[in-house]
Each structure stands twice: as structure tokens, then as C-alpha cells.
Design a protein around this motif. Structure first.
Motif, PDB file in Angstrom:
ATOM      1  N   GLY A 172       0.819  -1.219   0.000  1.00 12.95           N
ATOM      2  CA  GLY A 172       0.000   0.000   0.000  1.00 12.95           C
ATOM      3  C   GLY A 172       0.846   1.259   0.000  1.00 12.95           C
ATOM      4  N   ILE A 173       1.828   1.300   0.871  1.00  9.65           N
ATOM      5  CA  ILE A 173       2.697   2.480   0.968  1.00  9.65           C
ATOM      6  C   ILE A 173       3.450   2.702  -0.344  1.00  9.65           C
ATOM      7  N   VAL A 174       4.058   1.650  -0.873  1.00  8.42           N
ATOM      8  CA  VAL A 174       4.857   1.784  -2.091  1.00  8.42           C
ATOM      9  C   VAL A 174       3.968   2.121  -3.283  1.00  8.42           C
ATOM     10  N   LEU A 175       2.794   1.489  -3.377  1.00  4.45           N
ATOM     11  CA  LEU A 175       1.886   1.768  -4.495  1.00  4.45           C
ATOM     12  C   LEU A 175       1.411   3.218  -4.453  1.00  4.45           C
ATOM     13  N   VAL A 176       0.991   3.697  -3.293  1.00  2.00           N
ATOM     14  CA  VAL A 176       0.525   5.086  -3.185  1.00  2.00           C
ATOM     15  C   VAL A 176       1.659   6.052  -3.525  1.00  2.00           C
ATOM     16  N   ALA A 177       2.849   5.789  -3.019  1.00  2.00           N
ATOM     17  CA  ALA A 177       3.988   6.673  -3.323  1.00  2.00           C
ATOM     18  C   ALA A 177       4.281   6.679  -4.825  1.00  2.00           C
ATOM     19  N   ASN A 178       4.201   5.522  -5.470  1.00  3.77           N
ATOM     20  CA  ASN A 178       4.434   5.446  -6.914  1.00  3.77           C
ATOM     21  C   ASN A 178       3.353   6.179  -7.690  1.00  3.77           C
ATOM     22  N   ILE A 179       2.113   6.077  -7.263  1.00 10.45           N
ATOM     23  CA  ILE A 179       1.006   6.742  -7.962  1.00 10.45           C
ATOM     24  C   ILE A 179       1.116   8.255  -7.795  1.00 10.45           C
ATOM     25  N   VAL A 180       1.524   8.695  -6.622  1.00  7.01           N
ATOM     26  CA  VAL A 180       1.752  10.130  -6.409  1.00  7.01           C
ATOM     27  C   VAL A 180       2.895  10.605  -7.308  1.00  7.01           C
ATOM     28  N   GLY A 181       3.965   9.834  -7.397  1.00  6.32           N
ATOM     29  CA  GLY A 181       5.070  10.185  -8.288  1.00  6.32           C
ATOM     30  C   GLY A 181       4.627  10.230  -9.746  1.00  6.32           C
ATOM     31  N   ALA A 182       3.776   9.288 -10.142  1.00  8.26           N
ATOM     32  CA  ALA A 182       3.241   9.283 -11.513  1.00  8.26           C
ATOM     33  C   ALA A 182       2.399  10.529 -11.760  1.00  8.26           C
ATOM     34  N   PHE A 183       1.620  10.925 -10.765  1.00  7.34           N
ATOM     35  CA  PHE A 183       0.806  12.142 -10.880  1.00  7.34           C
ATOM     36  C   PHE A 183       1.701  13.369 -11.059  1.00  7.34           C
ATOM     37  N   ILE A 184       2.751  13.453 -10.269  1.00  4.78           N
ATOM     38  CA  ILE A 184       3.663  14.602 -10.363  1.00  4.78           C
ATOM     39  C   ILE A 184       4.314  14.655 -11.744  1.00  4.78           C
ATOM     40  N   ALA A 185       4.754  13.509 -12.255  1.00  2.00           N
ATOM     41  CA  ALA A 185       5.362  13.475 -13.591  1.00  2.00           C
ATOM     42  C   ALA A 185       4.351  13.909 -14.650  1.00  2.00           C
ATOM     43  N   ALA A 186       3.123  13.410 -14.544  1.00  2.04           N
ATOM     44  CA  ALA A 186       2.078  13.774 -15.511  1.00  2.04           C
ATOM     45  C   ALA A 186       1.724  15.251 -15.397  1.00  2.04           C
ATOM     46  N   ALA A 187       1.687  15.770 -14.183  1.00  2.00           N
ATOM     47  CA  ALA A 187       1.381  17.189 -13.995  1.00  2.00           C
ATOM     48  C   ALA A 187       2.470  18.060 -14.620  1.00  2.00           C
ATOM     49  N   PHE A 188       3.716  17.644 -14.466  1.00  2.00           N
ATOM     50  CA  PHE A 188       4.803  18.393 -15.093  1.00  2.00           C
ATOM     51  C   PHE A 188       4.617  18.427 -16.610  1.00  2.00           C
ATOM     52  N   MET A 189       4.267  17.267 -17.176  1.00  2.00           N
ATOM     53  CA  MET A 189       4.117  17.187 -18.634  1.00  2.00           C
ATOM     54  C   MET A 189       2.932  17.997 -19.148  1.00  2.00           C
ATOM     55  N   THR A 190       1.854  18.035 -18.386  1.00  2.00           N
ATOM     56  CA  THR A 190       0.616  18.639 -18.902  1.00  2.00           C
ATOM     57  C   THR A 190       0.332  20.041 -18.376  1.00  2.00           C
TER      58      THR A 190
END
Length: 179
Positions: free
Chosen positions: A32-50
């Protein structure tokens, strides 16, 4: 610094050996901890791109096309395409201790295999999912039920049920001797 699917072998083998509610809860907590941290990181990367001007418009159009492709499979197909990706990422973890300076090559080759096979991966695909959500091209329900949960289940099935249990067969005798 952890990918969700990297935590299959190292967490499942102790669970298979101990088979207790306490160990299952520890695995679920770590995942749970690792998945949530990865999804937050994915969101940050996507936010940077868009949401910034850091990506050229023609490159963003290409990213959008890739994002539609990655999230556009039927749920059942996304699940099936995620199984080999789970196996491949778990294989990286299994092979990493035997590398002596070849870790980067190993990661690049296996990552290329995931892309070449057009397999789905929950973390890389989450960046693509967030890209579309942030641009209003994908809504929460299809993102969750059409992409996220099926791919997550497929990666777990491939990395855990297939690969980690095969690995358990290799180390079972050693673990049982130590107990």
C-alpha cells in the motif's frame, strides 16, 4: 526509490514461508505504501508534462497518443497484458543480486521487453493515465475500473502468483531447514 512490482518476491517469499495474518498484513502495508507513493510520483510526472511549458506541444501530442494507447485496452486485455510485465519486473529483482556492474543494462533490456511486447505496467501506465485525466480526456471510473485495477491485478498475478511462487519452489528447502 521502490517500484510497486519490485516488491513481489522479497515480500511474498516470507509470506509463503510464514503464512500468517501478521505477515499478510505486513505485505499489504508495504504494498500500500509503495503503491501510493508510486502513484503520487506518476501524478507529479504527468502534472509536469501537462501543466507546465516544460514539454513541447508536438511532444505532448505524442505523449497523448501513447497515453491513449496504454489506457485504451479493454479491462480483460489490460489484465492479460499486465501478467508478463509483472513477471519481467519480478525477474529484474531476482537477477539483480547476480549483476556486477550490469544493473543498468539489465533494467534497460527488461524495460525494453515490456515496451516491445506492448505489455501494461501499473506504474508506467499510471503516468499515462494521469496525463489523460489531467487534460480531461479520461474520467475516474474508466481510469480506475478499465485500466488501474485490471493492470494492478495482472502485475500482481504475474509478479507474485507466477514468478514469486516459482521462486519459492527454488528456495523452499533452504527456508524450511532454517526454521
Amino acid at each position: 526509490m521502490q517500484l510497486f512490482t519490485e516488491n513481489t518476491i522479497t515480500t511474498i517469499l516470507p509470506l509463503v514461508a510464514e503464512r500468517s495474518g501478521r505477515c499478510l498484513a505486513a505485505v499489504a502495508r508495504l504494498w500500500g505504501i509503495v503503491l501510493v507513493a508510486n502513484i503520487v510520483g506518476a501524478f507529479i510526472a504527468a502534472a509536469f508534462m501537462t501543466q507546465t511549458s516544460g514539454i513541447a506541444p508536438d511532444l505532448l501530442a505524442t505523449i497523448n497518443g501513447l497515453s491513449h494507447h496504454a489506457t485504451g485496452f479493454a479491462a480483460s486485455e489490460g489484465f492479460l497484458r499486465a501478467i508478463p510485465a509483472g513477471i519481467l519486473v519480478a525477474s529484474i529483482v531476482w537477477m539483480m543480486p547476480g549483476q556486477n556492474g550490469g544493473e543498468v543494462v539489465l533494467i534497460v533490456v527488461f524495460t525494453w521487453l515490456i515496451a516491445a511486447g506492448d505489455f501494461t505496467h501499473i506504474i508506467a501506465g499510471s503516468v499515462e493515465m494521469w496525463v489523460l485525466i489531467l487534460q480531461g480526456e479520461l474520467t475516474a471510473q474508466p481510469a480506475l475500473f478499465g485500466f488501474f485495477l485490471p493492470v494492478l491485478a495482472g502485475n500482481i498475478a504475474g509478479g507474485t502468483l507466477v514468478f514469486a511462487l516459482l521462486a519459492w519452489g527454488q528456495v523452499k528447502a533452504e527456508v524450511e531447514e532454517e526454521q
